[in-house]
Structure formats: structure tokens, C-alpha cells
Write a protein that holds these residues in place. Structure first.
Motif, mmCIF file in Angstrom:
data_model
loop_
_atom_site.group_PDB
_atom_site.id
_atom_site.type_symbol
_atom_site.label_atom_id
_atom_site.label_comp_id
_atom_site.label_asym_id
_atom_site.label_seq_id
_atom_site.Cartn_x
_atom_site.Cartn_y
_atom_site.Cartn_z
ATOM 1 N N GLU A 47 -3.829 -3.852 9.439
ATOM 2 C CA GLU A 47 -3.574 -3.601 7.869
ATOM 3 C C GLU A 47 -2.260 -2.480 8.356
ATOM 4 O O GLU A 47 -1.341 -2.605 7.391
ATOM 5 N N ARG A 91 -1.807 -6.226 2.855
ATOM 6 C CA ARG A 91 -1.157 -6.595 4.087
ATOM 7 C C ARG A 91 -1.559 -7.508 3.869
ATOM 8 O O ARG A 91 -1.269 -9.424 4.581
ATOM 9 N N ILE A 92 -3.207 -7.827 4.999
ATOM 10 C CA ILE A 92 -3.715 -8.641 5.787
ATOM 11 C C ILE A 92 -4.613 -9.489 4.265
ATOM 12 O O ILE A 92 -3.791 -10.988 4.874
ATOM 13 N N HIS A 133 -7.212 -3.860 1.366
ATOM 14 C CA HIS A 133 -5.968 -4.097 2.526
ATOM 15 C C HIS A 133 -5.310 -5.458 2.099
ATOM 16 O O HIS A 133 -5.276 -6.627 2.603
ATOM 17 N N LEU A 169 0.543 -4.002 10.084
ATOM 18 C CA LEU A 169 1.686 -5.240 9.038
ATOM 19 C C LEU A 169 2.576 -4.319 7.939
ATOM 20 O O LEU A 169 3.060 -4.372 7.488
ATOM 21 N N ASP A 170 1.368 -2.933 7.366
ATOM 22 C CA ASP A 170 2.530 -2.085 6.407
ATOM 23 C C ASP A 170 4.122 -1.800 7.198
ATOM 24 O O ASP A 170 5.157 -1.638 6.765
ATOM 25 N N LEU A 173 -1.240 -12.006 4.095
ATOM 26 C CA LEU A 173 -1.222 -12.739 5.423
ATOM 27 C C LEU A 173 -1.817 -13.693 5.653
ATOM 28 O O LEU A 173 -1.423 -14.958 6.059
ATOM 29 N N ALA A 186 6.373 -4.685 7.242
ATOM 30 C CA ALA A 186 5.921 -5.060 5.560
ATOM 31 C C ALA A 186 7.645 -5.514 5.927
ATOM 32 O O ALA A 186 7.822 -6.434 4.722
#
Lengths: 223, 223
Positions: B132, A192-193, A190, B135-136, A196, B139
Motif C-alpha cells: 500500500e 490503493r490496493i 488500503h 502504491l501511495d 489496484l 500514486a
DNA sequence: GGTGTTCGCGAACGACGTACGCGATAGGAG
DNA sequence: CTCCTATCGCGTACGTCGTTCGCGAACACC
């Protein structure tokens, strides 16, 4: 011909007009329950515990309240009596924001209140006064009745949501929550996490964010 | 040197690697609990009732779950697996709205879910996938990490709030709720409320109102 | 002072979450 | 094929919960 039980507690008379007078009042019991909930949380508010705080027997409470849920409703409505409701200024946006800010303070005083407001939105006498006040603030606003009710629900609900998040973040159980997120980030699937969590905890005043979200959401309903 | 209990259920192994194999799985138990909650409500989900649905003993469930709250967390996360998460289109506003609409449908399928999402927002594997994905979608959005997390919480929370109100209005207990409001209106000391109830029940598509509120609230967070 | 009615509440019921302990049961080692 | 060992299934039990029942005590009114 027997008088049917009123389904809402606010419509049942507090005391019988004949017979032995009660030793306590709904307000007294409600205050004890609120104090207990403030100190030890909602789950501590059991009939037995509330009764023992009052120095009485658990079964006695049922002379004042038909059910535990009734007591919870009394508690919620009693907090609606903590608002200060000044006359409308003419700027409905500002007046609504002032109400919401009070709501936030009240909910921070009573950590169990957000749960209550979101999960069981019931209006008692104080809640009705608050609604009347909001309708007064919006009296000159062109939106229809439905929208104004929606705005009312939005102020309560969004504030509860916000305060709950706020408290969860300050809480000591927060590390437990993010422990799993770190675990997921470490697993790598994951990205993006992972990114983050790498970012700084950042900041921004809580009240400013609250004001911004609430104001925008209100314009979404009221135009 | 004894292995300490992981505090989050998602980090505990589902099965031991040695010894007699389990006859059931977390997924099986979760599915039974979800079905029970869908049919009879959250309060029907007791360890004994879930066990009896599975044709087993209550104590057996504790081989799969440390506590009832763990089971509730499993239920919540399992519903997060019902999302369809297509690749981002480039229009984050539209993509977020699509997610929110799915959230609404999922919550309408599981009437107990709004309560859960608002009162106990915990992320499991499916919830993490959903985060996720969001967040994608975001982005390329310039907002910082904090704001995006806030947006995530807002989509879940506001949707839950909305669905809960929606269901309360459709519910058969709605008359009970407004009975007191009519009582107040009849008393005469709340003219705005009296006027409000006199207005027609009005209308407006529920989905349109949902879209409007959510979109505005999101721009309040994300600009 | 008697009467009618409510109040306070001890005791009990059923359901709940959960801990304990033990016989049953499987895979892996020999 | 047998035995070992660790886990599994779960009957039983404990403490707490919300709520009901029934009765003696306490007051207002006639």
C-alpha cells in the motif's frame, strides 16, 4: 599424508582408477534426478526416490555423490549445458539478451531451476563454460572484472526471478494468493490496493517486459 | 454447512472465541522462530526446536499454525513490519530507493530472509501495508497497475538477490567457491576466466552499486 | 589364481513434519 | 458455586528423510 577430501564435487574424480568399476555414472544419476524434478518437483528428489527410478538402492548413490546437495549441484550444472553459445557478434547488448532469453526457456523447461539458481548459485563445468562465453562477449567492454561478474550474476538471478513470478501467475495456486488481497481490499483500509484490484488484468507481452527490465538492469551495471 | 478451512493463514482467526484460552500467541511463536533462524539459520527452524525454545511440546504449535510453511510465512511477514514508512515526498524515485535501502538492512539483519522472499513471495498484513505504501508513493505515476506490481516485486526480489550475493562474498565458504574457479583457470582452457582472476579484487562501495542497479532496473519497468 | 580395492546395498540411526486422542483447563450459564 | 462445553497442551506414533556402517560380490592386475 592421507589425501584430503576435495570440498567441491567437480574436483573429485568420478571413478576410482582401481577396483571394481561402477555400474552407473554421475551423468546417469543426474539425468534421472532432473527428470524426476521436472515431473514431480524438487521435493520429490530424495535419495530413495532417485535410486528407485534407477532401480538401485538408496545407499548406492553415495558412491557417486557425497551428499544430496552435491546431487542438486549436479542437476543445476547439467542444465547449464543446454545453452547454445554462438560466437560473439560484436553487439554485446544483443548477445547478452540472447543468452538471457535462452536462460528463460531453460528455466521454463525445468520449473525447479529458478529456486536453485537463486538459492544456491554454484558454478560447475557447464556454468564455467557459460561464464567464459559471457566474458568473451564482454571482452571489449571497458567495465572492470567485478562489474562483469556482477552482470553475470544479474542475468541468472533476474531471469530466475522473472520466470518464478511468471510461473506463479500461471499456477493454479494463484487464486489462493490473491484471495487475501481481495479480503484486504474489501476491508477498506488500503485504498490503493482496492483501486489496484479494480483495474483490468491488463496485459503486455511477457517477453517484451523481460527484455526491457533485463536490458535496463544491465546498463545499470555495465553503463 | 461446516465452516471450510481458510487456505491462507491470515484469514484464519488466531484464537477461538470459546473454550480454554491459548497460553501463547502467533506473534510469540513467530518471534521465537525468527530469533532461532537469525542465530542458527532456517534449517534450524523445526517444529521441535521452536517448541523447545518456547518450553512447550512440538504438537502444541499446531494449535497456532496449520503447517510449518505457515510458520515460515508468519516469519517473513513479521520482518515486513520492520519498515519505517514515512509519507511520500513527491519524488517517487527517492522514496523507492529509501524503501529498498531499508529492505537491504532488514535482510542483512535476517540472513534467511532473502531465500524466503525469493522462493516464497507471500503477502501478509505487514507485506500488504508495505505494498500500500509503495502504491501511495507511485500514486501520481502514469504506469498501469501491472507495472506497479512488477516494480514492487522487483524491489523485493532484486534486493534479496543483491544481499544474498553480498553475504556469499563475505561468507567463510567463499574460498571453497572460488577454489574451483582457480582450478579451472589453472587448466588453461578458459582464458577469460584466467584473466579475470588475475585482476585485482577491486572495490566500489556496495551500497552505490546497489543503488545504481536498482534505480536502472526500476526505470526499466516504470520508464 | 590370488590379491587388493572398490562397488552395491540391506539395515539401522536420528531427526523431521504431522495426526490422533485424551486429560487438563478455562469462561459462561444456571 | 457448580457444571457444561469447547478448546488447549502435548505424549505418542507413523512414515519419510539424509546418511553411516559393514560385508559380500565383482572386477583389474600381477
Amino acid at each position: 599424508m592421507a589425501g584430503q577430501q576435495e570440498s567441491v564435487i567437480w574436483m573429485r574424480p568420478e571413478q576410482a582408477s582401481v577396483g571394481r568399476p561402477a555400474e552407473r555414472s554421475r551423468a546417469e544419476i543426474t539425468a534421472a534426478a532432473v527428470e524426476l524434478a521436472d515431473r514431480e518437483g524438487l521435493e520429490a528428489v530424495s535419495m530413495r526416490r532417485v535410486a528407485s527410478v534407477l532401480g538401485t538402492g538408496a545407499a548406492s548413490l553415495y558412491r557417486y555423490v557425497a551428499t544430496r546437495d552435491d546431487l542438486l549441484d549436479l542437476m543445476t550444472d547439467s542444465t547449464a549445458g543446454e545453452y547454445d553459445l554462438p560466437a560473439p557478434s560484436g553487439d554485446w547488448q544483443a548477445d547478452l539478451l540472447a543468452i538471457a532469453r535462452q536462460a528463460r526457456q531453460i528455466m521454463r523447461r525445468h520449473p525447479w531451476l529458478p529456486t536453485m539458481v537463486m538459492g544456491r548459485p554454484r558454478l560447475g563445468p557447464h556454468g564455467v563454460d557459460l561464464l567464459e562465453h559471457m566474458l568473451d562477449v564482454l571482452a571489449d567492454h571497458p567495465a572492470d572484472a567485478e562489474r562483469k561478474l556482477e552482470a553475470f550474476a544479474l542475468v541468472s538471478g533476474l531471469t530466475a526471478l522473472f520466470v518464478q513470478n511468471e510461473m506463479a501467475a500461471e499456477d493454479s495456486s494463484a487464486p489462493r494468493q490473491s484471495a487475501y488481497l481481495r479480503h484486504v481490499a474489501a476491508a477498506g483500509s488500503h485504498p490503493r490496493i482496492t483501486a489496484l484490484l479494480a483495474a483490468s488484468p491488463g496485459g503486455g507481452n511477457a517477453r517484451d517486459r523481460f527484455d526491457a527490465v533485463l536490458t535496463r538492469a544491465l546498463t545499470g551495471v555495465l553503463g
